[in-house]
Design an enzyme around this catalytic site. Structure first.
Site, PDB file in Angstrom:
ATOM      1  N   HIS A  47       0.769  -1.245   0.000  1.00  0.00           N
ATOM      2  CA  HIS A  47       0.000   0.000   0.000  1.00  0.00           C
ATOM      3  C   HIS A  47       0.801   1.297   0.000  1.00  0.00           C
ATOM      4  CE1 HIS A  47      -3.585  -2.374   0.459  1.00  0.00           C
ATOM      5  NE2 HIS A  47      -3.031  -3.003   1.488  1.00  0.00           N
ATOM      6  N   HIS A  67      -3.163  -3.456   7.994  1.00  0.00           N
ATOM      7  CA  HIS A  67      -4.190  -3.800   7.006  1.00  0.00           C
ATOM      8  C   HIS A  67      -4.888  -2.531   6.527  1.00  0.00           C
ATOM      9  CE1 HIS A  67      -7.560  -5.846   5.087  1.00  0.00           C
ATOM     10  NE2 HIS A  67      -8.385  -5.118   5.825  1.00  0.00           N
TER      11      HIS A  67
END
Length: 149
Positions: free
Chosen positions: A37, A144
């Site tokens: 990410h 996450h």
């Protein structure tokens, strides 16, 4: 006696290595979050092919096409700071998610419907949105990406 002790010690060593070895090469959750990410270079620069360029280095397509992935174009320290911001419930019902207090520069990569592995083809959409991330560990860090809102 010496040979017998050596065999016992060798057996114990093999047993211990059997337990430890699988975790040696395993990527930690914080490292996986960063790989999947984080793009602090902000390299998208409105490129319509950004997501297709990022699929290999970020391993978005390891064995299959990942349906959706979001890249964050902010300093890691800023993203880590979200772990001390507003707590919200995660999509899976867990209580370790946090919502950013300000919007961040992100890029959403969505798999095009006609794509099949290994030729995964993505649309690239840049935006400024709040993000929700799950945090864990000590230190408390992102593990996450839950959503953008």
């Amino acid at each position: 006696m010496g040979l017998e002790n050596s065999l016992i010690l060798f057996s114990l060593l093999v047993l211990v290595l059997g337990w430890v070895q699988p975790s040696l090469g395993k990527e930690s959750s914080p490292d996986k979050f960063k790989r999947q990410h984080m793009d602090t270079e902000g390299s998208s620069k409105s490129s319509p092919t950004y997501c297709n360029q990022m699929r290999s280095p970020q391993e978005m397509t390891k064995g299959s096409c990942k349906p959706v992935n979001t890249f964050l174009h902010e300093p890691l320290e800023d993203v880590q700071a979200i772990c001390s911001q507003d707590k919200v419930t995660c999509k899976d019902g867990k209580s370790n998610c946090h919502k950013s207090s300000s919007t961040l520069h992100i890029t959403d990569c969505c798999l095009k419907g006609s794509s099949n592995y290994p030729k995964c083809n993505y649309t690239t959409t840049e935006s400024q949105k709040h993000i929700i991330i799950a945090c864990d560990g000590n230190p408390y860090v992102p593990v996450h990406f839950d959503a953008s809102v």
